[in-house]
Scaffold this motif. Structure first.
Motif, PDB file in Angstrom:
ATOM      1  N   LEU A 119       2.501   4.396  -9.664  1.00 29.10           N
ATOM      2  CA  LEU A 119       1.687   5.335  -9.196  1.00 29.10           C
ATOM      3  C   LEU A 119       1.601   6.974  -9.247  1.00 29.10           C
TER       4      LEU A 119
ATOM      5  N   ASN B 288      -4.572   6.903  -7.029  1.00 35.46           N
ATOM      6  CA  ASN B 288      -3.813   7.471  -8.248  1.00 35.46           C
ATOM      7  C   ASN B 288      -5.697   7.460  -9.518  1.00 35.46           C
TER       8      ASN B 288
ATOM      9  N   LEU C  46       1.082  10.531   2.180  1.00 33.30           N
ATOM     10  CA  LEU C  46       1.600   9.629   2.702  1.00 33.30           C
ATOM     11  C   LEU C  46       2.907  10.377   1.035  1.00 33.30           C
TER      12      LEU C  46
ATOM     13  N   TYR D 133      -1.370  12.474  -2.641  1.00 29.94           N
ATOM     14  CA  TYR D 133      -0.416  11.610  -2.256  1.00 29.94           C
ATOM     15  C   TYR D 133      -0.649  12.417  -0.714  1.00 29.94           C
TER      16      TYR D 133
ATOM     17  N   ASN E   7       6.129   4.213   1.727  1.00 29.51           N
ATOM     18  CA  ASN E   7       6.191   5.623   2.214  1.00 29.51           C
ATOM     19  C   ASN E   7       7.202   5.211   3.265  1.00 29.51           C
TER      20      ASN E   7
ATOM     21  N   TYR F  87       7.227   5.665  -5.458  1.00 24.99           N
ATOM     22  CA  TYR F  87       5.467   5.779  -6.619  1.00 24.99           C
ATOM     23  C   TYR F  87       5.461   6.354  -8.270  1.00 24.99           C
TER      24      TYR F  87
ATOM     25  N   SER G 153       0.701  -1.500   0.335  1.00 29.33           N
ATOM     26  CA  SER G 153       0.062  -0.071  -0.028  1.00 29.33           C
ATOM     27  C   SER G 153       0.184   1.624   0.214  1.00 29.33           C
ATOM     28  N   ALA G 154       0.260   1.894  -0.177  1.00 31.30           N
ATOM     29  CA  ALA G 154       1.000   3.753  -0.472  1.00 31.30           C
ATOM     30  C   ALA G 154       1.258   3.377   1.167  1.00 31.30           C
ATOM     31  N   GLU G 155       0.685   3.288   2.092  1.00 29.79           N
ATOM     32  CA  GLU G 155       1.349   3.919   2.979  1.00 29.79           C
ATOM     33  C   GLU G 155       2.752   2.877   3.463  1.00 29.79           C
TER      34      GLU G 155
ATOM     35  N   ALA H 107      -3.011   3.513  -2.867  1.00 28.68           N
ATOM     36  CA  ALA H 107      -1.895   4.324  -3.481  1.00 28.68           C
ATOM     37  C   ALA H 107      -2.879   3.874  -5.404  1.00 28.68           C
TER      38      ALA H 107
END
Lengths: 146, 146
Positions: free
Chosen positions: A73, B54, B73, B68, A54, A68, A49-51, B50
DNA sequence: CCATCGAGTTTGCAATTGCAAGCAGTTCGT
DNA sequence: ACGAACTGCTTGCAATTGCAAACTCGATGG
């Protein structure tokens, strides 16, 4: 289509980690994620996931944006046509009409993208004949229900 | 700490959507996500991946980066101290030592962030007394095992 | 030779994402 | 007033994320 970039981002992370000369477990600790999961991410078996992305970026001390972008993304630059802005700004048409225009414009862009993502038709060119057929079809975009 | 920004990103999306004068369902369609899910995202009940983020960005015709950032993020600018770069570049210490240094430095930064995220101590200043206490505590960061 | 520590990986499993289907409230046209 | 079509929301459910525990393989040392 689901996970073409997933592998690439895993490789990228692994590269960065090895370049930093730290172990998988160490990066996992610094990033605050579990080592098994990081392992799977690096081998492209999981789509973080984005988290998590990160956190990994922080653990690697690299820009999250870089990750990203690698993950596909984020596009490095998003042109975002002026046409849409103009349509949105136009007060001489109804909201309904606005949405129809946007829908059509969108489907054109989508087609061009589907055909060859790299070779977007340059200004004076028309879309290739193969697409032209489908273009007629899409001239009346069924939004979702008739 | 888990989901403070989740609400904010939902609000942000909803704002952007309403500003574009499109319905929830319409944005969902343009973004290629389901309308119920988008509804939950906008109300902060779900934390979109994410990828979804997007897609939503594309549907809204806004920069994905903006989303984001809103989602927390991505930091708009990641200073990424010179200290870390210097430590990484130093060839007069072992990898093990390098990691210890980084660990300690990291924990300092983390503390400062935890204390008051906004007020990072400016260069000549010391951390406020409240933090100083905890700093002593963290002077020997137990990496994970001794 | 066996114990121990370090690498990365495999294996269930709780929790979450994201969706299809369906529900309630408004605003139309007939 | 009724149906159709719009708005957004609630409800199960398959699929996935992300983790704890345990496993494999190599190096070190008593």
């Amino acid at each position: 289509m689901e996970l073409p970039k997933v592998g690439s981002i895993g490789e990228y992370i692994r590269e960065q980690r090895q370049q930093a000369k730290i172990s998988l477990r160490q990066l996992a600790a610094q990033a605050g994620v579990s080592n098994p999961y990081l392992s799977q991410v690096e081998r492209g078996l999981r789509k973080p996931s984005a988290e998590i992305l990160n956190q990994i970026a922080k653990g690697l001390h690299i820009s999250a944006k870089a990750l990203y972008v690698q993950a596909g993304l984020i596009e490095d630059r998003e042109p975002d046509s002026d046409v849409l802005a103009a349509i949105r700004a136009d007060v001489t048409i109804t909201e309904r009409q606005r949405q129809v225009l946007i829908d059509i414009y969108e489907s054109f862009r989508k087609e061009n993208r589907a055909g060859n993502p790299e070779a977007q038709p340059s200004r004076p060119a028309e879309p290739p004949p193969g697409d032209a057929v489908r273009t007629e079809n899409t001239a009346t975009p069924d939004s979702k229900e008739g």
